[in-house]
Design a protein around this motif. Structure first.
Motif, PDB file in Angstrom:
ATOM      1  N   PRO A  86      36.766  47.376  40.830  1.00  0.00           N
ATOM      2  CA  PRO A  86      36.522  46.211  39.968  1.00  0.00           C
ATOM      3  C   PRO A  86      37.460  45.058  40.295  1.00  0.00           C
ATOM      4  O   PRO A  86      38.587  45.253  40.758  1.00  0.00           O
ATOM      5  CB  PRO A  86      36.787  46.770  38.560  1.00  0.00           C
ATOM      6  N   LEU A  87      36.986  43.864  40.073  1.00  0.00           N
ATOM      7  CA  LEU A  87      37.718  42.662  40.469  1.00  0.00           C
ATOM      8  C   LEU A  87      39.132  42.614  39.904  1.00  0.00           C
ATOM      9  O   LEU A  87      40.077  42.216  40.593  1.00  0.00           O
ATOM     10  CB  LEU A  87      36.940  41.416  40.038  1.00  0.00           C
ATOM     11  N   GLU A  88      39.299  43.028  38.650  1.00  0.00           N
ATOM     12  CA  GLU A  88      40.628  42.927  38.038  1.00  0.00           C
ATOM     13  C   GLU A  88      41.644  43.865  38.687  1.00  0.00           C
ATOM     14  O   GLU A  88      42.852  43.668  38.542  1.00  0.00           O
ATOM     15  CB  GLU A  88      40.543  43.204  36.527  1.00  0.00           C
ATOM     16  N   THR A  89      41.167  44.890  39.423  1.00  0.00           N
ATOM     17  CA  THR A  89      42.090  45.850  40.041  1.00  0.00           C
ATOM     18  C   THR A  89      42.533  45.433  41.437  1.00  0.00           C
ATOM     19  O   THR A  89      43.403  46.093  42.020  1.00  0.00           O
ATOM     20  CB  THR A  89      41.443  47.248  40.117  1.00  0.00           C
ATOM     21  N   ILE A  90      41.947  44.389  41.997  1.00  0.00           N
ATOM     22  CA  ILE A  90      42.251  44.035  43.389  1.00  0.00           C
ATOM     23  C   ILE A  90      42.777  42.612  43.526  1.00  0.00           C
ATOM     24  O   ILE A  90      42.793  42.061  44.631  1.00  0.00           O
ATOM     25  CB  ILE A  90      41.001  44.213  44.285  1.00  0.00           C
ATOM     26  N   ARG A  91      43.215  42.020  42.452  1.00  0.00           N
ATOM     27  CA  ARG A  91      43.640  40.620  42.492  1.00  0.00           C
ATOM     28  C   ARG A  91      44.777  40.391  43.480  1.00  0.00           C
ATOM     29  O   ARG A  91      44.790  39.394  44.212  1.00  0.00           O
ATOM     30  CB  ARG A  91      44.036  40.146  41.096  1.00  0.00           C
ATOM     31  N   THR A  92      45.759  41.287  43.510  1.00  0.00           N
ATOM     32  CA  THR A  92      46.905  41.111  44.409  1.00  0.00           C
ATOM     33  C   THR A  92      46.466  41.183  45.864  1.00  0.00           C
ATOM     34  O   THR A  92      46.837  40.326  46.686  1.00  0.00           O
ATOM     35  CB  THR A  92      47.974  42.180  44.128  1.00  0.00           C
ATOM     36  N   TYR A 148      29.186  37.277  39.802  1.00  0.00           N
ATOM     37  CA  TYR A 148      29.170  36.328  40.914  1.00  0.00           C
ATOM     38  C   TYR A 148      30.141  35.173  40.664  1.00  0.00           C
ATOM     39  O   TYR A 148      30.937  34.807  41.539  1.00  0.00           O
ATOM     40  CB  TYR A 148      27.742  35.807  41.115  1.00  0.00           C
ATOM     41  N   ILE A 149      30.105  34.618  39.463  1.00  0.00           N
ATOM     42  CA  ILE A 149      30.977  33.491  39.127  1.00  0.00           C
ATOM     43  C   ILE A 149      32.445  33.914  39.178  1.00  0.00           C
ATOM     44  O   ILE A 149      33.300  33.198  39.708  1.00  0.00           O
ATOM     45  CB  ILE A 149      30.609  32.930  37.744  1.00  0.00           C
ATOM     46  N   GLU A 150      32.748  35.099  38.620  1.00  0.00           N
ATOM     47  CA  GLU A 150      34.128  35.571  38.614  1.00  0.00           C
ATOM     48  C   GLU A 150      34.643  35.818  40.033  1.00  0.00           C
ATOM     49  O   GLU A 150      35.767  35.429  40.379  1.00  0.00           O
ATOM     50  CB  GLU A 150      34.233  36.860  37.790  1.00  0.00           C
ATOM     51  N   ALA A 151      33.818  36.454  40.873  1.00  0.00           N
ATOM     52  CA  ALA A 151      34.224  36.709  42.260  1.00  0.00           C
ATOM     53  C   ALA A 151      34.418  35.396  43.012  1.00  0.00           C
ATOM     54  O   ALA A 151      35.362  35.251  43.807  1.00  0.00           O
ATOM     55  CB  ALA A 151      33.182  37.579  42.956  1.00  0.00           C
ATOM     56  N   LYS A 152      33.559  34.447  42.761  1.00  0.00           N
ATOM     57  CA  LYS A 152      33.667  33.139  43.413  1.00  0.00           C
ATOM     58  C   LYS A 152      34.971  32.451  43.013  1.00  0.00           C
ATOM     59  O   LYS A 152      35.661  31.858  43.854  1.00  0.00           O
ATOM     60  CB  LYS A 152      32.458  32.288  43.027  1.00  0.00           C
ATOM     61  N   LYS A 153      35.328  32.536  41.734  1.00  0.00           N
ATOM     62  CA  LYS A 153      36.582  31.954  41.269  1.00  0.00           C
ATOM     63  C   LYS A 153      37.789  32.599  41.937  1.00  0.00           C
ATOM     64  O   LYS A 153      38.802  31.945  42.201  1.00  0.00           O
ATOM     65  CB  LYS A 153      36.694  32.101  39.745  1.00  0.00           C
ATOM     66  N   MET A 154      37.692  33.905  42.225  1.00  0.00           N
ATOM     67  CA  MET A 154      38.810  34.616  42.843  1.00  0.00           C
ATOM     68  C   MET A 154      38.978  34.280  44.322  1.00  0.00           C
ATOM     69  O   MET A 154      40.000  34.603  44.909  1.00  0.00           O
ATOM     70  CB  MET A 154      38.621  36.129  42.680  1.00  0.00           C
ATOM     71  N   GLY A 155      37.959  33.668  44.918  1.00  0.00           N
ATOM     72  CA  GLY A 155      38.062  33.295  46.321  1.00  0.00           C
ATOM     73  C   GLY A 155      37.087  33.982  47.247  1.00  0.00           C
ATOM     74  O   GLY A 155      37.109  33.763  48.461  1.00  0.00           O
TER      75      GLY A 155
END
Length: 413
Positions: A151-157, A180-187
């Protein structure tokens, strides 16, 4: 056509899944394949042999028949990546996906360095390791994260580290617009999943009822027991752009650039083809703010469903099957439930039962299409056996549907 497909008979099925950039334009397609019903992946032979078959078949038939001018993402293991067959596909067309469980040794690292120097892009598939500790990250151009498994929140670093090293990040298994929007915001810059084919119903959806009503009048006339070419001509001629496009379609179908009137075009095409093409234009117009791939999928499904009905002993339903495939994304195009999207359209009950109630004579065809698109091979096997459709018929029908959709898109839309 048969000669083109004959070269690929040994490849029992190749499915493709679109990969989008952040503008929802197709960047490439991941190619998923299997060879025989007895196996979910490699047909009882080594993965080396399976991938060799895919590469050779793609080279012989022309890669553009499956992926247009986009990248082909193909899985490689630590054995086949050493084969010269990889080099049959030009570097600007192929992304070499290294499987998650590959064995890493000095020979593999040297080979990846070699093909990278040739210009090939390297992707790490289903990446779930610690970014800084994994030996292949330095060689990779694209890192693929399955956001269900990681999940996205576990791989931010790790995402931040990868971005600082100019890696392209690809989010797999993206199923909602919010993801999609959240992943796009993360880069993340690339996205794979079926989020684009689902309606966005939250909030107020864009009202396209007026446009839909115009097309419904035409389709309703076509479906009358005794439709009038004069009435159809009148309805179409009220819209200059639509009249032009109908005539252009007739020119394309007949190979004659001298189609002189809408009525002549309609007479030449015939009622069934008029119904199909008007429906295609309707989907295009209603979906102007949607990804082009969504409309192409509707065309592929339309032709694929028609062929499956023919081969599945449902020939009398081939036209209904075609319409079912065509309208199967209408909910996503209109941002409505499927029941709302189909309201007011006089469709056979076999279509509405399949798309709304998920039952009826055509539903197995719809299920088979979805299973093929997702590479769910156990379901593909079961449904195709139930419909008495052979592997070769399935493969040929799918590739023909893709080619037909490409031609229609380039000539009409």
């Amino acid at each position: 056509m048969h000669e083109y497909f004959g070269k690929l008979e040994r490849i029992m099925f190749i499915a493709r899944q679109p990969i989008f950039n952040s503008q929802l334009e197709v960047y490439g397609y991941e190619l998923l394949f299997r060879l025989e019903r007895q196996s979910t992946q490699f047909g009882g032979i080594s993965s080396q042999g399976a991938t060799a078959t895919v590469i050779t078949g793609l080279y012989e038939s022309g890669l553009e028949n499956l992926v247009d001018d986009k990248y082909a993402f193909i899985n490689f293991d630590e054995i086949f990546v050493h084969s010269d067959a990889l080099e049959l596909i030009e570097p600007n067309r192929l992304v070499v996906e290294m499987l998650e469980n590959i064995k890493i040794d000095r020979l593999l690292l040297e080979r990846l360095e070699e093909i990278k120097n040739m210009g090939y892009k390297i992707a790490l598939d289903d990446f779930s390791r610690k970014y800084l500790e994994y030996p292949l990250t330095t060689l990779a151009d694209i890192i693929k994260y399955d956001i269900l498994a990681t999940p996205l929140e576990t791989i931010r670093t790790d995402v931040a580290t990868a971005l600082s090293q100019n890696k392209i990040l690809l989010a797999e298994k993206v199923e909602t617009e919010e993801e999609y929007i959240e992943a796009k915001k993360m880069g993340f810059r690339l996205f794979q999943g079926y989020f684009f084919s689902k309606p966005h119903i939250a909030g107020k959806s864009y009202n396209k009822t007026t446009s839909k009503s115009q097309y419904i009048r035409i389709i309703s006339e076509v479906k009358k027991e005794d439709p009038s070419f004069e009435r159809l001509t009148e309805l179409i001629e009220h819209d200059v752009t639509l009249a032009y496009r109908v005539m252009r379609m007739a020119c394309f179908r007949s190979g004659n650039s001298q189609v002189c009137s809408v009525k002549y075009a309609l007479t030449y095409m015939g009622l069934k083809e008029i119904e199909c093409w008007i429906s295609i234009i309707m989907l295009h117009d209603l979906g102007k703010d949607k990804p082009g791939e969504l409309k192409k999928i509707s065309l592929i499904r339309s032709k694929f469903a028609e062929s499956l009905a023919i081969h599945g002993n449902l020939k009398e339903y081939q036209h209904s099957a075609s319409m079912m495939g065509l309208f199967s994304v209408l909910d996503a195009i209109l941002d409505q439930s499927m029941e709302e999207a189909l309201a007011g359209i006089a469709l056979p009950s076999s279509i509405t039962e399949a798309l709304i109630d998920h039952k009826g004579i055509l539903y197995p065809i719809y299920e088979l299409i979805l299973a093929c698109e997702k590479g769910e091979w156990f379901a593909v096997e079961k449904i195709s056996i139930d419909l008495n459709i052979s592997n070769s018929e399935l493969a040929l029908s799918y590739r023909w549907a893709i080619q037909w959709a490409n031609e229609v898109t380039s000539q009409v839309i």
